[in-house]
Design an enzyme around this catalytic site. Structure first.
Site, PDB file in Angstrom:
ATOM      1  CG  HIS A 274      23.696 -26.272   2.618  1.00  0.00           C
ATOM      2  ND1 HIS A 274      23.194 -25.234   3.365  1.00  0.00           N
ATOM      3  CD2 HIS A 274      24.970 -26.458   3.060  1.00  0.00           C
ATOM      4  CE1 HIS A 274      24.112 -24.817   4.223  1.00  0.00           C
ATOM      5  NE2 HIS A 274      25.207 -25.544   4.057  1.00  0.00           N
ATOM      6  CD  GLU A 275      27.775 -29.096   1.819  1.00  0.00           C
ATOM      7  OE1 GLU A 275      28.853 -28.502   1.644  1.00  0.00           O
ATOM      8  OE2 GLU A 275      27.186 -29.111   2.915  1.00  0.00           O
ATOM      9  CG  HIS A 278      28.719 -23.764   1.392  1.00  0.00           C
ATOM     10  ND1 HIS A 278      28.667 -22.627   2.155  1.00  0.00           N
ATOM     11  CD2 HIS A 278      28.228 -24.758   2.179  1.00  0.00           C
ATOM     12  CE1 HIS A 278      28.160 -22.925   3.344  1.00  0.00           C
ATOM     13  NE2 HIS A 278      27.869 -24.204   3.375  1.00  0.00           N
ATOM     14  CD  GLU A 352      27.095 -23.427   6.746  1.00  0.00           C
ATOM     15  OE1 GLU A 352      26.183 -24.120   6.248  1.00  0.00           O
ATOM     16  OE2 GLU A 352      28.291 -23.574   6.447  1.00  0.00           O
ATOM     17  CG  ASP A 356      20.494 -23.283   5.226  1.00  0.00           C
ATOM     18  OD1 ASP A 356      21.019 -24.325   4.775  1.00  0.00           O
ATOM     19  OD2 ASP A 356      20.403 -23.047   6.442  1.00  0.00           O
TER      20      ASP A 356
HETATM   21 ZN   LIG Z   1      27.106 -25.373   4.881  1.00  0.00          ZN
END
Ligand SMILES: [Zn+2]
Length: 412
Positions: A274-275, A278, A352, A356
């Site tokens: 997930h990071e 980003h 977000e 995801d």
């Molecule tokens: Zn996040």
């Protein structure tokens, strides 16, 4: 009352009322049953504790924001801004030093007033729910470090901005924008290696199964594992988290030690994914560009309003100054800031979902992402049923059930 008084006063009150309304709605939706999705990970006792946690924090926030509003209105209408101005002018310094003193004292006053609340939040509320790991020594050293850092980093910048508006004429806002942009980029660049380590220890991932699995995953998405660190979040709180910071060669992913402790390896990979999402979706750069544009608008508007006599009259000032103009404009800017923060939260929630999605598509089983989110929520006593209006105003992340729903939708 002049027009500035009316604008600022109504903005402050509207901001207050909307937040209170959101809080009350949030309390109302809280009493719902344990969501089906969480029945396997929450027992009803723990779920009640999570509702209690939201309740206690909401009440605390209601008191804090009422207190803040009272203080600012009292200070304003008792002529506090003018009184402080006459004191610092009495010191007969040049306009830049006078400005630093004026703004510095206001910032210090605000910090002192919020101190009891921050002590209560850490040592009473967080303690009661078993989150607090901060010792008084760490708390005090954090305060002092924060103060020193804002003096060292904020002081020179503020002096520069005051000087531009004092001496540089009509294009002052442009110079301010340019300098602040470069300054911000510089800070973002040095933060991971110079600033954040002042507060936390960053350790490279230890050798072992976790590191091997992370390396395998990182390779599959072309990301350098040298940028993954474990930090000692447990020094302050047992809550767990992960975040991405910096850009270019100075980028870092930080996994809290509390996170590593509590999650299975596949879950940790999902969180890391997930990071990395980003980063891959360029959310960091996007955030930087938006704040640069936002600053440009702000400095331009500042240059228009900074020496409006009416603005100073609204605060009972008899002398116009650049430094007081900064403060008053800051208050005049409240409504724009309010709208801007709602927009930023919307964008952040959208991002977000994107991160995801990236994680679900690149990890072996998307279900591990769902499990990670569930464990994270249970452990941090996250509110599972926030009210939509509260989310709209305050949430930088979508509510966890919405995130799970979105991931499941992808699986189909
Ligand atoms: Zn996040």
């Amino acid at each position: 009352m002049n027009v500035y008084t009316v604008i600022i006063l109504s903005a402050l009150i509207l901001d207050f009322v909307l937040n209170i309304a959101a809080d009350l709605l949030n309390l109302k939706t809280l009493s719902g049953e344990l969501p089906e999705e969480f029945k396997s990970v929450y027992d009803s006792e723990d779920y009640r504790r999570s509702q209690d946690y939201t309740r206690v924090n909401t009440r605390f926030r209601l008191i804090l924001s009422s207190f803040n509003l009272c203080v600012i209105l009292l200070f304003w209408f008792a002529g506090g801004f003018h009184y402080l101005d006459s004191i610092v002018r009495g010191w007969h310094m040049n306009p830049i030093l006078t400005g630093l003193a004026y703004i510095g004292i206001l910032i210090l006053l605000r910090a002192l007033l919020s101190l009891p609340f921050s002590i209560y939040s850490t040592f009473v509320i967080e303690e009661r729910f078993g989150f607090n790991k901060t010792t008084p020594a760490t708390f005090i050293s954090d305060l002092l470090k924060g103060l020193a850092l804002s003096l060292v980093l904020g002081g020179p910048l503020l002096a520069g901005l005051l000087a531009f508006f004092q001496y540089a004429g009509v294009f002052a806002w442009l110079y301010c924008w340019l300098v602040t942009t470069l300054y911000m980029l510089f800070i973002q660049f040095i933060a991971p290696t110079w600033i954040l380590p002042i507060f936390n220890k960053f350790n490279p991932l230890e050798r072992g199964k976790l590191r091997d699995s992370i390396m395998a995953y990182a390779r599959s998405v072309h990301f350098s594992v040298a940028d993954v660190f474990v930090i000692d979040g447990s020094r302050r709180s047992s809550k767990s988290n992960a975040y991405f910071t910096g850009f270019g060669k100075n980028k870092r992913i930080a996994l809290y030690d509390t996170l590593v402790e509590r999650h299975t390896i596949p879950e940790l990979i999902a969180i890391l994914a997930h990071e990395i999402g980003h980063y891959k979706k360029k959310h960091i750069i996007q955030g930087i560009i938006i704040s640069i544009l936002h600053m440009g608008v702000m400095f331009f508007l500042l240059s228009i309003f900074i020496s409006h006599e009416g603005l100073f009259k609204a605060f009972f000032m008899d002398q116009i100054s650049i430094y007081a103009g900064f403060i008053f404009f800051g208050m005049l800017y409240t409504p724009i800031e309010f709208v801007f923060s709602i927009f930023m939260n919307m964008l952040s929630r959208y991002n977000e979902f994107q991160a995801d999605r990236f994680a679900s598509k690149t990890v072996e089983k998307p279900e591990t992402m769902v499990n990670a989110l569930k464990n994270l929520s249970v452990h941090n006593l996250t509110n599972l049923r926030p009210h939509a209006f509260y989310v709209f105003l305050n949430y930088s992340h979508p509510p966890v059930l919405k995130r799970i729903e979105a991931i499941r939708y992808l699986e189909k």
